[in-house]
Design a protein around this motif. Structure first.
Motif, PDB file in Angstrom:
ATOM      1  N   PRO A   1     -15.455 -22.981  18.928  1.00  0.00           N
ATOM      2  CA  PRO A   1     -16.798 -22.740  19.492  1.00  0.00           C
ATOM      3  C   PRO A   1     -17.536 -21.604  18.782  1.00  0.00           C
ATOM      4  O   PRO A   1     -18.731 -21.707  18.499  1.00  0.00           O
ATOM      5  CB  PRO A   1     -16.506 -22.406  20.961  1.00  0.00           C
TER       6      PRO A   1
ATOM      7  N   ARG B   1     -21.059 -21.841  16.461  1.00  0.00           N
ATOM      8  CA  ARG B   1     -22.250 -21.003  16.700  1.00  0.00           C
ATOM      9  C   ARG B   1     -22.663 -20.268  15.426  1.00  0.00           C
ATOM     10  O   ARG B   1     -23.855 -20.121  15.134  1.00  0.00           O
ATOM     11  CB  ARG B   1     -21.968 -20.017  17.830  1.00  0.00           C
TER      12      ARG B   1
ATOM     13  N   ARG C   1     -13.168 -27.764  22.729  1.00  0.00           N
ATOM     14  CA  ARG C   1     -13.916 -28.387  21.633  1.00  0.00           C
ATOM     15  C   ARG C   1     -15.238 -28.970  22.133  1.00  0.00           C
ATOM     16  O   ARG C   1     -16.298 -28.769  21.536  1.00  0.00           O
ATOM     17  CB  ARG C   1     -13.081 -29.497  20.997  1.00  0.00           C
TER      18      ARG C   1
ATOM     19  N   GLY D   1     -17.695 -26.324  22.811  1.00  0.00           N
ATOM     20  CA  GLY D   1     -18.280 -25.778  21.587  1.00  0.00           C
ATOM     21  C   GLY D   1     -19.356 -26.683  21.017  1.00  0.00           C
ATOM     22  O   GLY D   1     -20.433 -26.222  20.642  1.00  0.00           O
TER      23      GLY D   1
END
Length: 374
Positions: free
Chosen positions: A56, A60, A296, A299
């Motif tokens: 995650p 980002r 997952r 994320g």
């Protein structure tokens, strides 16, 4: 237990090193695999791998640094002519797929809809081994037969277009520009070759043919096109509950947690930007007991929500067990109207012995399926 690694991206050696530097500057441990030790600067297909728990955070970082935006080769061309290709065998189920394609073309402002019919000629030349005595061996009879097959295809197509025109005139279908093409040969091969030349933004096909058998003509052809084409394919099942995509409320997008998912979603967003009202449910296509599935999905959910603020997202972790059964339960529970997934071309052997998830889903339920080749 040592934490396993996941592949975040696959790049050339140079780009992999850049991404590695960016992630390590943020405290994320990175390994790169498949490096050519002799000439690393010319290597391709270098895997950038990180811990699953860092996924995650890494997504980002990629979003914040606009890493993907610099990879123009993966972007779906915005200025590509919007043409919709609709192969048909003139069955009732082809009509359903056709009407879905016409509604889509009108909604998205496509320039043209092209109907394609491929007719098969069973004639084999006398020179073909062992058949010269049992096949038509008179040139005149052969030519008559070929002319008859072509004439029948022309007649069927003209009736097809007349029916479409009548529906457009009455208002049952929206008015769009359309044309047709007739080709002789094997349907899956001719559709693939014609699509490569015509370059449609979307192919729309049905999953049942004129003779409804276990795996009928159109259904099996559609399965082959899923494996062969590099153009997004919308599959409309025989018993799809609607033919206007605008009536959709819930779309499920399958994730395998690779960079291909991000590229595929970018293509999906380009194709369906006229349907921003649809709520998108993200789900995993691995039902093995894995505590990282939810991490997952979370994320990817966070990344896509930032990248596409006009769209509405949620995510669901599939139940453990058989994948297709888990998808069935998920579709019913969440009232999913269409499923979208990515796929990629594989060798003939792998297609035979390891059919893709997309192809397995094709013959498993009555939910429309959008397949995005990567």
């Amino acid at each position: 237990m040592k934490e396993s690694l996941v592949t975040l991206a696959i790049h050339t050696f140079e780009k992999a090193q850049i991404l590695k530097t960016i992630l390590e500057s943020e405290g994320i441990e990175v390994c790169i695999h498949n490096v050519n030790q002799i000439q690393p600067v010319i290597s391709a297909g270098v895997r950038v791998r990180i811990k699953e728990s860092d996924l995650p955070h890494a997504l980002r970082i990629i979003e914040d640094t606009k890493w993907l935006n610099g990879n123009s080769e993966n972007k779906f061309p915005e200025n590509e002519a919007k043409q919709i290709l609709i192969p048909t065998d003139f069955s009732d189920d082809s009509v359903n797929a056709c009407e879905t394609g016409i509604h889509y073309a009108h909604r998205t402002g496509a320039e043209e809809v092209m109907f394609l019919h491929v007719y098969f000629n069973a004639y084999l030349p006398p020179s073909f081994p062992f058949v010269s005595e049992i096949l038509i061996d008179k040139e005149e009879e052969k030519n008559t037969s070929l002319h008859s097959i072509h004439s029948q295809a022309v007649e069927q197509m003209e009736k097809w277009c007349a029916s479409i025109e009548q529906k457009m005139t009455s208002g049952a279908l929206p008015r769009v520009k359309y044309d047709y093409t007739l080709l002789e040969g094997l349907p899956e091969e001719e559709i693939r070759l014609y699509a490569r030349e015509y370059r449609p933004s979307l192919i729309v096909m049905g999953t049942r043919g004129s003779k409804q058998k276990d795996l009928d003509l159109t259904g099996s052809v559609t399965g082959e096109i899923i494996e062969l084409t590099n153009i997004p394919l919308l599959v409309v099942p025989a018993h799809a509950p609607f033919n206007r995509l605008h009536d959709m409320k819930q779309l499920a997008f399958a994730l395998s947690f690779t960079q291909r998912d991000l590229i595929a979603f970018d293509k999906f967003a380009s194709l369906f930007k006229a349907y921003s009202h649809i709520k998108i449910q993200l789900f995993n296509i691995s039902t093995s007991k894995n505590e990282w599935n939810e991490i997952r999905l979370g994320g990817f959910h966070a990344y896509l929500k930032k990248q596409y603020p006009d769209l509405t997202f949620d995510y669901t972790v599939l139940d453990d067990g058989d994948l297709l059964e888990a998808i069935d339960r998920f579709v019913k529970r969440r009232q999913i109207d269409m499923i979208a997934c990515s796929t990629y071309r594989r060798s003939v052997i792998r297609r035979i012995f390891y059919p893709s998830i997309a192809r397995r889903m094709l013959f498993h339920n009555n939910t429309p399926l959008l397949v995005i080749p990567i």
